[in-house]
Write an enzyme that holds these catalytic residues in place. Structure first.
Site, mmCIF file in Angstrom:
data_model
loop_
_atom_site.group_PDB
_atom_site.id
_atom_site.type_symbol
_atom_site.label_atom_id
_atom_site.label_comp_id
_atom_site.label_asym_id
_atom_site.label_seq_id
_atom_site.Cartn_x
_atom_site.Cartn_y
_atom_site.Cartn_z
ATOM 1 N N HIS A 45 0.857 -1.187 0.000
ATOM 2 C CA HIS A 45 0.000 0.000 0.000
ATOM 3 C C HIS A 45 0.894 1.237 0.000
ATOM 4 O O HIS A 45 1.187 1.788 1.051
ATOM 5 C CB HIS A 45 -0.883 -0.038 1.264
ATOM 6 C CG HIS A 45 -1.985 0.961 1.267
ATOM 7 N ND1 HIS A 45 -3.210 0.711 1.824
ATOM 8 C CD2 HIS A 45 -2.052 2.231 0.799
ATOM 9 C CE1 HIS A 45 -3.988 1.779 1.686
ATOM 10 N NE2 HIS A 45 -3.298 2.715 1.078
ATOM 11 N N GLU A 72 -2.642 -1.682 -3.194
ATOM 12 C CA GLU A 72 -3.757 -0.885 -2.686
ATOM 13 C C GLU A 72 -3.375 0.586 -2.719
ATOM 14 O O GLU A 72 -2.201 0.920 -2.541
ATOM 15 C CB GLU A 72 -4.015 -1.165 -1.207
ATOM 16 C CG GLU A 72 -4.215 -2.574 -0.811
ATOM 17 C CD GLU A 72 -4.188 -2.694 0.719
ATOM 18 O OE1 GLU A 72 -4.575 -3.771 1.184
ATOM 19 O OE2 GLU A 72 -3.773 -1.756 1.430
ATOM 20 N N HIS A 192 -8.444 -5.770 7.018
ATOM 21 C CA HIS A 192 -8.197 -4.764 8.065
ATOM 22 C C HIS A 192 -8.463 -5.342 9.442
ATOM 23 O O HIS A 192 -9.564 -5.767 9.741
ATOM 24 C CB HIS A 192 -9.020 -3.479 7.877
ATOM 25 C CG HIS A 192 -8.175 -2.268 8.138
ATOM 26 N ND1 HIS A 192 -7.776 -1.888 9.399
ATOM 27 C CD2 HIS A 192 -7.580 -1.397 7.291
ATOM 28 C CE1 HIS A 192 -6.999 -0.827 9.296
ATOM 29 N NE2 HIS A 192 -6.847 -0.505 8.040
HETATM 30 N N1 PXP Z 1 -6.936 -3.604 3.363
HETATM 31 C C1 PXP Z 1 -6.688 -2.281 3.192
HETATM 32 C C2 PXP Z 1 -7.436 -1.556 2.127
HETATM 33 C C3 PXP Z 1 -5.732 -1.617 3.983
HETATM 34 O O1 PXP Z 1 -5.501 -0.328 3.809
HETATM 35 C C4 PXP Z 1 -5.025 -2.369 4.949
HETATM 36 C C5 PXP Z 1 -3.963 -1.681 5.760
HETATM 37 O O2 PXP Z 1 -2.947 -1.205 4.930
HETATM 38 C C6 PXP Z 1 -5.307 -3.729 5.082
HETATM 39 C C7 PXP Z 1 -6.275 -4.325 4.289
HETATM 40 C C8 PXP Z 1 -4.601 -4.598 6.073
HETATM 41 O O3 PXP Z 1 -4.932 -4.188 7.357
HETATM 42 P P1 PXP Z 1 -4.086 -4.731 8.599
HETATM 43 O O4 PXP Z 1 -2.716 -4.127 8.473
HETATM 44 O O5 PXP Z 1 -4.851 -4.224 9.779
HETATM 45 O O6 PXP Z 1 -4.058 -6.204 8.496
#
Ligand code: PXP
Length: 239
Positions: A45, A72, A192
């Site tokens: 990301h 992402e 997330h």
């Molecule tokens: N999905 C998206 C769109 C995110 O922005 C993130 C964090 O960068 C995640 C998934 C993964 O989240 P986590 O780091 O809490 O596992």
């Protein structure tokens, strides 16, 4: 129940590296090892300030990804240029404003309908699968289908927050959202705040889930268990 793929988000590896400068821990090596240990995808990301994954990291990672590469980000022109150059398998569009610590909401698809349609069309023309980050509101999901996106990624922070108090209540909106997604022909990802405590229950209750992307908890667990064991533990939750 479908096979749900584990995509490891390696942003936190870059955060640690950037704390010192240099290249330890090495982001490319981490991606290679995650794949070797069984991860079925790698997620990054890149944010506008490049505080963890840098744009150059994304370019350096491309040749070593032999699973699924998911990038992402907020679709600024710079981000779009990067993904069109790198051509990952999937791009997940998130509505992050510049200054957020981490993604903290899904798209308002109704408001950004035209913008999303244009971006999705451009990415798909380049052969890239699209996913849009979204909450569980079924009207938003219906509208998401109209943007032409291949998939949606359900924002699971509310699930993770509520799971310890009342798992059934925490999962209920996601079950409804998954049903709606299937009705309108959208494939389903989620991510997330998923972790070793809440992942299994989520997976068991959302049968059509194709992919989870997990970063913060997984990389933190690796401090205690090591990366190889940690990835195996996450894969076990998805069996
Ligand atoms: N999905 C998206 C769109 C995110 O922005 C993130 C964090 O960068 C995640 C998934 C993964 O989240 P986590 O780091 O809490 O596992």
């Amino acid at each position: 129940m479908s096979q749900t793929r584990l995509s490891v988000n390696i942003n936190k590896i870059a955060t640690l590296r950037n704390a010192r400068g240099g290249s330890i821990p090495n982001v490319v090596e981490a991606a290679v090892n995650c794949q070797k240990f069984g991860a079925q995808g790698i997620t990054v990301h890149p944010r506008p300030d490049e505080r963890h994954i840098r744009y150059q990291d994304v370019r350096d990672l491309r040749p070593v990804i032999n699973t699924e590469f998911n990038i992402e980000g907020y679709p600024s022109q710079r981000f779009i240029d990067l993904v069109l150059e790198v051509k990952p398998h999937q791009v997940t569009l998130v509505p992050d404003s510049h200054d957020v610590i981490t993604s903290n909401q899904g798209w308002n698809v109704i408001k950004y309908d035209t913008f999303l349609k244009e971006v999705i069309n451009e990415l798909q023309k380049a052969g890239i699968r699209t996913s849009i980050f979204i909450e569980t509101d079924v009207t938003q999901i219906e509208r998401a289908a109209k943007t032409g996106t291949n998939r949606i990624e359900l924002y699971t922070e509310p699930y993770a927050r509520n799971y310890p108090h009342n798992p059934e209540k925490a999962i209920a909106p996601y079950i409804k959202a998954a049903k709606k997604a299937s009705e309108v022909g959208l494939e389903l990802n989620a991510g997330h705040d998923l972790n070793l405590t809440n992942l299994k229950y989520f997976h068991e209750n959302i049968p059509a889930l194709l992919e989870v992307s997990i970063g913060h908890a997984l990389i933190s667990d690796a401090l205690y268990y090591g990366l190889e064991k940690t990835i195996l533990l996450y894969l076990e939750q998805l069996k």
